[in-house]
Scaffold this motif. Structure first.
Motif, PDB file in Angstrom:
ATOM      1  N   HIS A 124      -1.813  -1.508  -1.821  1.00  7.07           N
ATOM      2  CA  HIS A 124      -1.283  -2.267  -0.684  1.00  7.07           C
ATOM      3  C   HIS A 124       0.134  -2.694  -1.043  1.00  7.07           C
ATOM      4  O   HIS A 124       0.346  -3.492  -1.947  1.00  7.07           O
ATOM      5  N   ILE A 125       1.095  -2.146  -0.327  1.00  6.08           N
ATOM      6  CA  ILE A 125       2.496  -2.262  -0.714  1.00  6.08           C
ATOM      7  C   ILE A 125       3.249  -3.304   0.099  1.00  6.08           C
ATOM      8  O   ILE A 125       4.094  -4.013  -0.430  1.00  6.08           O
ATOM      9  N   ARG A 126       2.927  -3.408   1.381  1.00 10.89           N
ATOM     10  CA  ARG A 126       3.676  -4.302   2.265  1.00 10.89           C
ATOM     11  C   ARG A 126       2.705  -4.905   3.274  1.00 10.89           C
ATOM     12  O   ARG A 126       1.861  -4.203   3.805  1.00 10.89           O
ATOM     13  N   SER A 127       2.855  -6.195   3.540  1.00  7.37           N
ATOM     14  CA  SER A 127       1.964  -6.832   4.515  1.00  7.37           C
ATOM     15  C   SER A 127       2.420  -6.521   5.944  1.00  7.37           C
ATOM     16  O   SER A 127       3.594  -6.275   6.198  1.00  7.37           O
ATOM     17  N   VAL A 128       1.427  -6.518   6.840  1.00 11.72           N
ATOM     18  CA  VAL A 128       1.684  -6.294   8.264  1.00 11.72           C
ATOM     19  C   VAL A 128       0.943  -7.395   9.008  1.00 11.72           C
ATOM     20  O   VAL A 128      -0.240  -7.626   8.766  1.00 11.72           O
ATOM     21  N   ARG A 129       1.636  -8.075   9.937  1.00 12.84           N
ATOM     22  CA  ARG A 129       1.027  -9.178  10.678  1.00 12.84           C
ATOM     23  C   ARG A 129       0.540  -8.796  12.065  1.00 12.84           C
ATOM     24  O   ARG A 129      -0.400  -9.394  12.582  1.00 12.84           O
ATOM     25  N   SER A 130       1.204  -7.830  12.684  1.00 13.47           N
ATOM     26  CA  SER A 130       0.831  -7.480  14.058  1.00 13.47           C
ATOM     27  C   SER A 130       1.330  -6.070  14.371  1.00 13.47           C
ATOM     28  O   SER A 130       2.030  -5.450  13.576  1.00 13.47           O
ATOM     29  N   GLY A 131       0.953  -5.618  15.541  1.00 10.87           N
ATOM     30  CA  GLY A 131       1.405  -4.303  15.985  1.00 10.87           C
ATOM     31  C   GLY A 131       0.368  -3.241  15.719  1.00 10.87           C
ATOM     32  O   GLY A 131      -0.835  -3.481  15.767  1.00 10.87           O
ATOM     33  N   LEU A 132       0.876  -2.075  15.421  1.00 13.77           N
ATOM     34  CA  LEU A 132       0.037  -0.902  15.204  1.00 13.77           C
ATOM     35  C   LEU A 132       0.437  -0.287  13.872  1.00 13.77           C
ATOM     36  O   LEU A 132       1.619  -0.174  13.583  1.00 13.77           O
ATOM     37  N   VAL A 133      -0.543   0.077  13.059  1.00 12.97           N
ATOM     38  CA  VAL A 133      -0.237   0.854  11.859  1.00 12.97           C
ATOM     39  C   VAL A 133      -0.663   2.291  12.116  1.00 12.97           C
ATOM     40  O   VAL A 133      -1.610   2.556  12.866  1.00 12.97           O
ATOM     41  N   THR A 134       0.066   3.205  11.490  1.00 11.91           N
ATOM     42  CA  THR A 134      -0.208   4.625  11.630  1.00 11.91           C
ATOM     43  C   THR A 134      -0.497   5.207  10.262  1.00 11.91           C
ATOM     44  O   THR A 134       0.272   5.006   9.318  1.00 11.91           O
ATOM     45  N   GLY A 135      -1.613   5.920  10.168  1.00 15.63           N
ATOM     46  CA  GLY A 135      -1.980   6.594   8.932  1.00 15.63           C
ATOM     47  C   GLY A 135      -1.826   8.091   9.089  1.00 15.63           C
ATOM     48  O   GLY A 135      -2.108   8.640  10.156  1.00 15.63           O
ATOM     49  N   VAL A 136      -1.377   8.751   8.026  1.00 16.15           N
ATOM     50  CA  VAL A 136      -1.254  10.203   8.014  1.00 16.15           C
ATOM     51  C   VAL A 136      -1.972  10.721   6.764  1.00 16.15           C
ATOM     52  O   VAL A 136      -1.601  10.354   5.644  1.00 16.15           O
ATOM     53  N   ALA A 137      -2.994  11.550   6.988  1.00 15.99           N
ATOM     54  CA  ALA A 137      -3.768  12.144   5.898  1.00 15.99           C
ATOM     55  C   ALA A 137      -3.262  13.552   5.636  1.00 15.99           C
ATOM     56  O   ALA A 137      -3.202  14.378   6.556  1.00 15.99           O
ATOM     57  N   LYS A 138      -2.904  13.823   4.371  1.00 11.82           N
ATOM     58  CA  LYS A 138      -2.442  15.158   3.964  1.00 11.82           C
ATOM     59  C   LYS A 138      -3.221  15.585   2.725  1.00 11.82           C
ATOM     60  O   LYS A 138      -3.462  14.784   1.829  1.00 11.82           O
ATOM     61  N   ALA A 139      -3.547  16.864   2.683  1.00 10.78           N
ATOM     62  CA  ALA A 139      -4.317  17.395   1.562  1.00 10.78           C
ATOM     63  C   ALA A 139      -3.465  17.475   0.298  1.00 10.78           C
ATOM     64  O   ALA A 139      -2.319  17.910   0.340  1.00 10.78           O
ATOM     65  N   VAL A 140      -4.062  17.066  -0.800  1.00 15.18           N
ATOM     66  CA  VAL A 140      -3.502  17.282  -2.131  1.00 15.18           C
ATOM     67  C   VAL A 140      -4.191  18.489  -2.761  1.00 15.18           C
ATOM     68  O   VAL A 140      -3.561  19.304  -3.426  1.00 15.18           O
ATOM     69  N   HIS A 141      -5.507  18.600  -2.490  1.00 21.25           N
ATOM     70  CA  HIS A 141      -6.319  19.700  -3.038  1.00 21.25           C
ATOM     71  C   HIS A 141      -7.471  19.968  -2.084  1.00 21.25           C
ATOM     72  O   HIS A 141      -8.178  19.041  -1.688  1.00 21.25           O
ATOM     73  N   VAL A 142      -7.646  21.219  -1.689  1.00 20.01           N
ATOM     74  CA  VAL A 142      -8.794  21.626  -0.875  1.00 20.01           C
ATOM     75  C   VAL A 142      -9.512  22.730  -1.636  1.00 20.01           C
ATOM     76  O   VAL A 142      -9.064  23.878  -1.639  1.00 20.01           O
ATOM     77  N   GLY A 143     -10.582  22.342  -2.313  1.00 18.45           N
ATOM     78  CA  GLY A 143     -11.346  23.297  -3.113  1.00 18.45           C
ATOM     79  C   GLY A 143     -12.717  23.569  -2.530  1.00 18.45           C
ATOM     80  O   GLY A 143     -13.090  23.021  -1.492  1.00 18.45           O
ATOM     81  N   ARG A 144     -13.481  24.394  -3.228  1.00 19.67           N
ATOM     82  CA  ARG A 144     -14.823  24.739  -2.751  1.00 19.67           C
ATOM     83  C   ARG A 144     -15.814  23.607  -2.954  1.00 19.67           C
ATOM     84  O   ARG A 144     -16.789  23.511  -2.222  1.00 19.67           O
ATOM     85  N   ARG A 145     -15.605  22.744  -3.950  1.00 14.93           N
ATOM     86  CA  ARG A 145     -16.550  21.662  -4.252  1.00 14.93           C
ATOM     87  C   ARG A 145     -15.969  20.261  -4.074  1.00 14.93           C
ATOM     88  O   ARG A 145     -16.712  19.309  -3.922  1.00 14.93           O
ATOM     89  N   THR A 146     -14.656  20.144  -4.136  1.00 10.04           N
ATOM     90  CA  THR A 146     -14.004  18.841  -3.938  1.00 10.04           C
ATOM     91  C   THR A 146     -12.734  19.007  -3.123  1.00 10.04           C
ATOM     92  O   THR A 146     -12.150  20.093  -3.064  1.00 10.04           O
ATOM     93  N   GLN A 147     -12.348  17.917  -2.498  1.00  5.84           N
ATOM     94  CA  GLN A 147     -11.059  17.835  -1.821  1.00  5.84           C
ATOM     95  C   GLN A 147     -10.433  16.494  -2.190  1.00  5.84           C
ATOM     96  O   GLN A 147     -11.145  15.507  -2.390  1.00  5.84           O
ATOM     97  N   VAL A 148      -9.113  16.460  -2.262  1.00  3.83           N
ATOM     98  CA  VAL A 148      -8.381  15.219  -2.506  1.00  3.83           C
ATOM     99  C   VAL A 148      -7.341  15.075  -1.395  1.00  3.83           C
ATOM    100  O   VAL A 148      -6.595  16.026  -1.107  1.00  3.83           O
ATOM    101  N   TRP A 149      -7.313  13.895  -0.782  1.00  6.48           N
ATOM    102  CA  TRP A 149      -6.407  13.605   0.333  1.00  6.48           C
ATOM    103  C   TRP A 149      -5.589  12.373   0.025  1.00  6.48           C
ATOM    104  O   TRP A 149      -6.098  11.400  -0.554  1.00  6.48           O
ATOM    105  N   GLU A 150      -4.311  12.410   0.399  1.00  8.61           N
ATOM    106  CA  GLU A 150      -3.449  11.236   0.324  1.00  8.61           C
ATOM    107  C   GLU A 150      -3.218  10.742   1.738  1.00  8.61           C
ATOM    108  O   GLU A 150      -2.900  11.529   2.630  1.00  8.61           O
ATOM    109  N   ILE A 151      -3.391   9.450   1.919  1.00 10.97           N
ATOM    110  CA  ILE A 151      -3.201   8.848   3.236  1.00 10.97           C
ATOM    111  C   ILE A 151      -2.133   7.759   3.112  1.00 10.97           C
ATOM    112  O   ILE A 151      -2.274   6.824   2.330  1.00 10.97           O
ATOM    113  N   ARG A 152      -1.053   7.931   3.850  1.00 12.86           N
ATOM    114  CA  ARG A 152       0.026   6.936   3.889  1.00 12.86           C
ATOM    115  C   ARG A 152      -0.115   6.158   5.188  1.00 12.86           C
ATOM    116  O   ARG A 152      -0.195   6.751   6.262  1.00 12.86           O
TER     117      ARG A 152
END
Length: 139
Positions: free
Chosen positions: A90-118
């Motif tokens: 948690h980097i910065r506080s937000v008091r109101s409004g709308l937050v937007t998240g974007v999920a992007k793949a770091v790794h998409v494998g046959r048994r595991t996946q890793v995603w980064e969400i900003r």
């Protein structure tokens, strides 16, 4: 080139959120790009912690919801993705409004996946960065 193995419209994506925590927190999928999923969540009394700022747990719900949705779009037919681990900075506080998240793949494998969400506030300031690890299991 798209990383998705399944395609859904935004209406279908948001219909999948019905009767879940996403409906309670008003999380909406707003964009599905070739390699990312984006969504929003309001910052209001439903998502505040006692000091009037966005609750870290609410940020994690947004991150896991977007990352999990994306992971399941990226997995092969006959398999599903389930959460294995999540962390959030948690980097910065937000008091109101709308937050937007974007999920992007770091790794998409046959048994595991890793995603980064900003997650960013309305001025595109980073509020949270999360990493989600998914297990790919037979359906």
């Amino acid at each position: 080139m798209s990383i998705w193995k399944h395609t859904v419209s935004l209406d279908e994506a948001n219909a999948m959120m019905a009767n879940t925590i996403c409906e309670i927190l008003d999380i909406k999928v707003i964009d599905i790009g070739a390699d990312y999923v984006a969504g929003t969540m309001p910052v209001d009394k439903r998502t505040h912690q006692p000091f009037g700022i966005l609750h870290g747990g609410a940020s994690v719900v947004l991150a896991e919801s977007l990352g999990s949705f994306a992971a399941n779009l990226a997995c092969e037919s006959g398999f599903v993705c389930v959460g294995l681990d999540i962390n959030a900075n948690h980097i910065r506080s937000v008091r109101s409004g709308l937050v937007t998240g974007v999920a992007k793949a770091v790794h998409v494998g046959r048994r595991t996946q890793v995603w980064e969400i900003r997650i960013a506030d309305g001025d595109d300031n980073t509020a949270c960065v999360s990493r989600l690890t998914m297990a790919v299991i037979e359906a």
